[in-house]
Structure formats: structure tokens, C-alpha cells
Design an enzyme around this catalytic site. Structure first.
Site, PDB file in Angstrom:
ATOM      1  N   ASP A  93     -10.811   2.690   4.287  1.00 32.61           N
ATOM      2  CA  ASP A  93     -11.067   1.239   4.250  1.00 32.61           C
ATOM      3  C   ASP A  93     -12.565   0.957   4.136  1.00 32.61           C
ATOM      4  O   ASP A  93     -12.958  -0.182   3.822  1.00 32.61           O
ATOM      5  CB  ASP A  93     -10.560   0.583   5.546  1.00 32.61           C
ATOM      6  CG  ASP A  93      -9.308  -0.250   5.334  1.00 32.61           C
ATOM      7  OD1 ASP A  93      -9.078  -0.687   4.185  1.00 32.61           O
ATOM      8  OD2 ASP A  93      -8.590  -0.471   6.315  1.00 32.61           O
ATOM      9  N   GLN A 109      -4.453  -1.554   9.797  1.00 38.60           N
ATOM     10  CA  GLN A 109      -4.386  -2.886   9.196  1.00 38.60           C
ATOM     11  C   GLN A 109      -4.919  -3.944  10.164  1.00 38.60           C
ATOM     12  O   GLN A 109      -4.570  -3.948  11.353  1.00 38.60           O
ATOM     13  CB  GLN A 109      -2.932  -3.198   8.783  1.00 38.60           C
ATOM     14  CG  GLN A 109      -2.754  -4.481   8.001  1.00 38.60           C
ATOM     15  CD  GLN A 109      -3.386  -4.448   6.604  1.00 38.60           C
ATOM     16  OE1 GLN A 109      -3.609  -3.386   6.029  1.00 38.60           O
ATOM     17  NE2 GLN A 109      -3.698  -5.615   6.070  1.00 38.60           N
ATOM     18  N   LYS A 151       0.837  -1.209   0.000  1.00 37.32           N
ATOM     19  CA  LYS A 151       0.000   0.000   0.000  1.00 37.32           C
ATOM     20  C   LYS A 151       0.875   1.265   0.000  1.00 37.32           C
ATOM     21  O   LYS A 151       0.608   2.214  -0.727  1.00 37.32           O
ATOM     22  CB  LYS A 151      -0.946  -0.018   1.210  1.00 37.32           C
ATOM     23  CG  LYS A 151      -1.985  -1.148   1.121  1.00 37.32           C
ATOM     24  CD  LYS A 151      -2.798  -1.340   2.403  1.00 37.32           C
ATOM     25  CE  LYS A 151      -3.706  -2.569   2.271  1.00 37.32           C
ATOM     26  NZ  LYS A 151      -4.505  -2.845   3.476  1.00 37.32           N
TER      27      LYS A 151
HETATM   28  N1  GUN Z   1      -6.747  -7.035   6.460  1.00 36.63           N
HETATM   29  C1  GUN Z   1      -7.099  -7.762   5.391  1.00 36.63           C
HETATM   30  N2  GUN Z   1      -7.645  -6.974   4.430  1.00 36.63           N
HETATM   31  C2  GUN Z   1      -7.624  -5.717   4.921  1.00 36.63           C
HETATM   32  C3  GUN Z   1      -8.041  -4.467   4.390  1.00 36.63           C
HETATM   33  O1  GUN Z   1      -8.571  -4.341   3.273  1.00 36.63           O
HETATM   34  N3  GUN Z   1      -7.838  -3.394   5.195  1.00 36.63           N
HETATM   35  C4  GUN Z   1      -7.278  -3.500   6.431  1.00 36.63           C
HETATM   36  N4  GUN Z   1      -7.148  -2.382   7.158  1.00 36.63           N
HETATM   37  N5  GUN Z   1      -6.889  -4.643   6.956  1.00 36.63           N
HETATM   38  C5  GUN Z   1      -7.057  -5.754   6.185  1.00 36.63           C
END
Ligand code: GUN
Length: 304
Positions: A132, A109, A65
């Protein structure tokens, strides 16, 4: 277009949904939009990512990311916190990001350490910075067809269907897995009265009866249960569209690392039956990153 031999050694045409290439295209488009913003004297979009603890997979995902932010010309900040942080301390960090005017959007995350209540953390994020799309306000807006942030993985999937001109109207969809991150929002999006929507969706989970029949009848399968190669050839009808969200690591002594990644779908045997299928890796994963950037640009534009 790809050609694959099926189990009867017959050559079949199947279109691989190439998430990696599409993600590069979308990132190029986002980069152009950033250039325009800067030309107009606006500030550079800024995404922050919070990571708690040292989960290796989370570190890899967050790394993707942050790198993607660099590629499109976003500013990024990585906030790394120890897994002994208390919930109150984590929420205090989130409050700082909520108040920081330079940060357009941020993510925490998941998964979080077990002593932290995920929902308390998700609900501490200001909805206007929740790129998100996990906050109940954004989930509610999505459900009602109002403008908000759509969770990145489902947004990536509907963007992929759209860019490949795959229609969903009137189709029977089986979504496998009811997580808040993928399965549940995916089922809502595809049910909505929208261009990529208007499908008849069955959300399948651990208590679903007749799962095999539901899958065999589906025009589109979205597999998001985190079980390695769960969807086998006998569960998929000819000409189906299969979207594989799973990322499962399995031992493989032929690899230097000693493992390889496979999805929730037995790609090798399922692909020859499909009209379209996503590979793992290189399918949904890169689109999730692109969708997060799309949401961040949207957050930046909303305030500039
Ligand atoms: N863990 C697995 N997928 C995601 C996501 O799309 N965003 C976040 N913040 N954590 C994750």
C-alpha cells in the site's frame, strides 16, 4: 475520444480517461509477467488483505482486489477480523504476515474501527511488504525519489497520465485534499524531478484561501476530498485535465439499489470544458487496483 454537449449546446471534444480499460490492459501485462515467473520456476506472487469489521464499502474494495489477484494469477489470502479485535491482537496478526515467507505483500484495508490507532497499524507492516506504500519508510523514499512502494491510488494516477502520454512538466496542478492516502503523496509525486512530475503543485485543504482562484488557474486538478460534485463547471478552466478520486454514494430513486456513485467533480457539466477527465465509476478506482498488483509483483520480484 468522446463528444459531449456543453451548457451552450455546443459539441465539444473531450477525452475520457478510461481507467477500466487501462486496468484490464495492465492486468493482462501483469498476467504475462506472472507466466514468465512460473516458467522460470519462481513462486507465484501472493497478496494478503486484512479487513477489520464489516464496513460494506471496504468489503467491496477488498473483493475487487482479491478478484484481480485471481485474474493475473497471483495467490491471495483474505484475513477477516471482527471489529472487536484489540489493537495488540491486530498487530500480532500483522506480525504473522510479516514473518510468512510465502506472502510477498499485504494490505490492511482502511478505515479501521475507532479504537485502533491507524498509524500504529501502518507502522507495524514491514516496509518491504507494504504494498500500500503507507509506511513512513516508503513515504520517505517516495519523497526523496528513492525506490520503494508508492501508494496505490497516486501510482494508478501517474500510470494513467503516463499511458495517455499526458505530460505534467511545468504545469500548474491543484490537488484538492491532503489525506495520507491520496492528496499528500499525489502532491509529492507530481512535484518530483521525474518524467511524470516537474509540476508546480498547490495542495489545497480546508484552510486554503482563494480556493476558487487556485482551481480556475490549474492546468490539472486532482480532486480527492470525498465531497459529492464539489468541483463545479465555474471552477475549471477550458482545456483543463481533471482527475476525480472521489467515490460518493448519493440517493437515486431511478436505480434499483436506490443510490448511485458520483465523484468529487460535477462530471456532466465539467467534462465539456476538459481536455481529459476521469469518469466515476470507471476512472481512478480500477487503476488503484492495478497499481496494487503492480506493487505486489514488484515485492515478489524483489525476493525471488
Ligand atoms: N482505503 C481507501 N483506500 C485504500 C487503499 O488504497 N488501501 C487501503 N489499505 N485502504 C484504503
Amino acid at each position: 475520444m468522446s463528444y459531449i454537449y456543453d451548457s451552450n449546446n455546443q459539441l465539444q471534444i473531450v477525452q475520457i480517461l478510461d481507467g477500466k480499460t487501462l486496468s484490464v490492459t495492465i492486468q493482462r501485462e501483469l498476467g504475462d509477467e506472472v507466466d514468465l515467473l512460473i516458467e522460470k520456476g519462481k513462486k507465484r506472487p501472493h497478496l494478503a488483505a486484512v479487513i477489520v469489521g464489516s464496513n460494506p464499502a471496504s468489503k467491496v474494495y477488498v473483493g475487487h482486489k482479491i478478484k484481480a489477484c485471481d485474474r493475473v494469477g497471483f495467490k491471495s489470502s483474505l484475513i477477516e477480523l471482527g471489529d472487536d479485535i484489540t489493537q495488540d491482537q491486530l498487530i500480532a496478526e500483522i506480525e504473522k504476515l510479516n514473518e510468512d515467507a510465502d506472502i510477498d505483500g499485504f494490505i490492511v484495508q482502511l478505515p479501521l474501527p475507532r479504537h485502533i490507532d491507524n498509524q500504529a497499524v501502518i507502522q507495524a507492516v514491514r516496509p518491504s511488504k507494504d504494498v500500500d506504500g503507507f509506511h513512513p519508510v516508503n513515504i520517505g523514499k517516495m519523497t526523496m525519489g528513492l525506490d520503494g512502494f508508492i501508494p496505490a491510488t497516486p501510482l494508478g494516477i501517474i500510470t494513467m497520465l503516463d499511458r495517455y502520454n499526458i505530460t505534467t512538466e511545468g504545469k500548474k496542478v491543484a490537488v484538492l485534499g491532503r489525506s495520507n492516502i491520496v492528496g499528500t503523496p499525489m502532491s509529492i509525486l507530481l512535484s518530483r524531478n521525474a518524467d511524470i512530475g516537474n509540476a508546480t503543485v498547490t495542495l489545497c485543504h480546508s484552510r486554503t484561501k482563494n480556493l476558487d482562484d487556485i482551481l480556475r488557474n490549474a492546468d490539472i486538478i486532482v480532486a480527492a476530498i470525498g465531497r459529492d460534485r464539489f468541483v463545479t463547471e465555474d471552477l475549471v478552466k477550458e482545456g483543463a485535465i481533471v482527475i476525480d478520486v472521489g467515490i460518493n454514494s448519493i440517493p437515486d430513486q431511478t436505480k434499483k439499489s436506490g443510490y448511485r456513485l458520483v465523484g468529487d467533480v460535477d462530471f456532466e457539466h465539467v467534462a465539456p470544458k476538459c481536455a481529459f477527465i476521469t469518469p466515476v465509476p470507471g476512472g481512478v478506482g480500477p487503476l488503484t487496483v492495478a497499481a496494487l498488483l503492480m506493487n505486489t509483483l514488484k515485492a515478489a520480484k524483489a525476493t525471488s
